[in-house]
Design a protein around this motif. Structure first.
Motif, PDB file in Angstrom:
ATOM      1  N   ALA A   1       0.823  -1.212   0.000  1.00 14.32           N
ATOM      2  CA  ALA A   1       0.000   0.000   0.000  1.00 14.32           C
ATOM      3  C   ALA A   1       0.857   1.263   0.000  1.00 14.32           C
ATOM      4  CB  ALA A   1      -0.928  -0.011   1.211  1.00 14.32           C
ATOM      5  N   LYS A   2       1.917   1.262   0.789  1.00 15.53           N
ATOM      6  CA  LYS A   2       2.768   2.443   0.916  1.00 15.53           C
ATOM      7  C   LYS A   2       3.594   2.703  -0.335  1.00 15.53           C
ATOM      8  CE  LYS A   2       6.466   4.432   3.769  1.00 15.53           C
ATOM      9  NZ  LYS A   2       7.346   4.238   4.949  1.00 15.53           N
ATOM     10  N   ASN A   3       4.118   1.627  -0.926  1.00 15.56           N
ATOM     11  CA  ASN A   3       5.051   1.769  -2.043  1.00 15.56           C
ATOM     12  C   ASN A   3       4.421   1.533  -3.416  1.00 15.56           C
ATOM     13  OD1 ASN A   3       7.860   2.029  -0.607  1.00 15.56           O
ATOM     14  ND2 ASN A   3       6.786   0.357   0.443  1.00 15.56           N
ATOM     15  N   LYS A   4       3.131   1.211  -3.437  1.00 15.30           N
ATOM     16  CA  LYS A   4       2.430   0.925  -4.694  1.00 15.30           C
ATOM     17  C   LYS A   4       3.178  -0.155  -5.495  1.00 15.30           C
ATOM     18  CE  LYS A   4      -0.400   4.253  -3.717  1.00 15.30           C
ATOM     19  NZ  LYS A   4      -1.776   3.962  -3.217  1.00 15.30           N
ATOM     20  N   THR A   5       3.710  -1.118  -4.771  1.00 17.77           N
ATOM     21  CA  THR A   5       4.495  -2.187  -5.388  1.00 17.77           C
ATOM     22  C   THR A   5       3.583  -3.239  -6.007  1.00 17.77           C
ATOM     23  OG1 THR A   5       6.222  -1.852  -3.730  1.00 17.77           O
ATOM     24  CG2 THR A   5       6.304  -3.901  -4.991  1.00 17.77           C
ATOM     25  N   GLU A   6       3.975  -3.748  -7.150  1.00 23.44           N
ATOM     26  CA  GLU A   6       3.228  -4.821  -7.797  1.00 23.44           C
ATOM     27  C   GLU A   6       4.107  -6.069  -7.878  1.00 23.44           C
ATOM     28  OE1 GLU A   6       1.674  -3.690 -11.555  1.00 23.44           O
ATOM     29  OE2 GLU A   6       0.404  -2.092 -10.744  1.00 23.44           O
ATOM     30  N   TYR A   7       3.575  -7.156  -7.404  1.00 26.94           N
ATOM     31  CA  TYR A   7       4.256  -8.450  -7.516  1.00 26.94           C
ATOM     32  C   TYR A   7       3.464  -9.321  -8.475  1.00 26.94           C
ATOM     33  CZ  TYR A   7       6.660  -6.970  -3.257  1.00 26.94           C
ATOM     34  OH  TYR A   7       7.408  -6.281  -2.346  1.00 26.94           O
ATOM     35  N   ASN A   8       4.177 -10.141  -9.252  1.00 28.19           N
ATOM     36  CA  ASN A   8       3.422 -11.073 -10.094  1.00 28.19           C
ATOM     37  C   ASN A   8       3.324 -12.461  -9.481  1.00 28.19           C
ATOM     38  OD1 ASN A   8       6.119 -11.743 -10.743  1.00 28.19           O
ATOM     39  ND2 ASN A   8       5.995 -10.639 -12.687  1.00 28.19           N
TER      40      ASN A   8
END
Length: 244
Positions: A45-52
């Motif tokens: 949520a904080k870093n707007k990170t996307e993992y696949n």
């Protein structure tokens, strides 16, 4: 590249799976590790990170892996979720959140690589996928791996190169999902993948027979009804033209 989130509240196991994952030889891998589900969700949520890919331990104290997966599905329907667990009794539950697979502990490198390779192919393939439910489990498999469907009463058996599945779909519902250039109905009970067709013999379609991943010298013969024969021949011609 594979962006992978690992979540396990046991530091030793987390480090072990991280080490194995970073040794995956087929694609560049980036891994972030988390000691709890809350930490993972806060970081995303904080870093707007996307993992696949999410590799989640099921048995965690603050938030179990299945609950965490449900949270992930609220903002990401496409990521691959793989569970790591001590017990296969969780299998009926894990597939309720559109799970790709699960691995039993202790995780060994060969099994992890095999699952990651399939996930890698799934994520980067342009092929279509067949989604279905059976006994409240949601499953998804690569259409390319499906050899044929066999209807038996209300259930349909799905035969792939390595496994057999069941689904509760009608013939029309199955056909509506499949690529019409690759699949065709040959009988009231059979839908086949043209990729596995070897030829036609009288009233039977000759299919490749695959056992334990190896093509056999003998063929599988499935019946073809007269009403489907003309359409099958035309589709086979079109398929061969497209392929070559």
């Amino acid at each position: 590249m594979l962006n992978i989130a690992l979540c396990d509240d046991t530091n030793v196991e987390l480090a072990r799976v991280e080490r194995f994952t970073l040794e995956y030889p087929f694609t560049k891998v980036e891994v972030d590790t988390f000691g709890s589900g809350q930490k993972l969700l806060q970081y995303v949520a904080k870093n707007k990170t996307e993992y696949n890919i999410y590799l989640l331990d099921i048995e965690m104290a603050d938030m179990d892996g299945i609950s965490l997966a449900k949270k992930v599905r609220e903002f990401d329907n496409k990521a691959v979720i793989i569970f790591v667990t001590n017990y296969d009794e969780y299998m009926p539950d894990v597939f309720k959140v559109q799970t790709f697979d699960y691995i039993l502990k202790p995780v060994n490198k060969e099994t992890l690589f095999e699952v990651l390779q399939r996930a890698d192919h799934y994520l980067h393939s342009s092929h279509s996928y067949f989604e279905f439910s059976y006994e409240r489990n949601k499953l998804i498999i690569n259409e390319d791996e499906i050899m044929y469907f066999e209807k038996s009463g209300r259930a349909a058996h799905i035969y792939t190169e390595t496994k057999e599945y069941k689904c509760n779909q009608t013939t029309s519902q199955i056909l509506a999902q499949l690529d019409p250039m690759a699949f065709t109905q040959i009988h009231a009970s059979y839908i086949i993948n043209l990729k596995y067709v070897v030829g036609i013999k009288c009233e039977n379609i000759m299919m490749k027979r695959i056992v334990n991943g190896e093509i056999q010298d003998t063929y599988l013969e499935l019946p073809i009804s007269r009403k489907y024969k003309k359409d099958f021949k035309q589709k086979m011609i079109n398929y061969m033209r497209k392929r070559f």
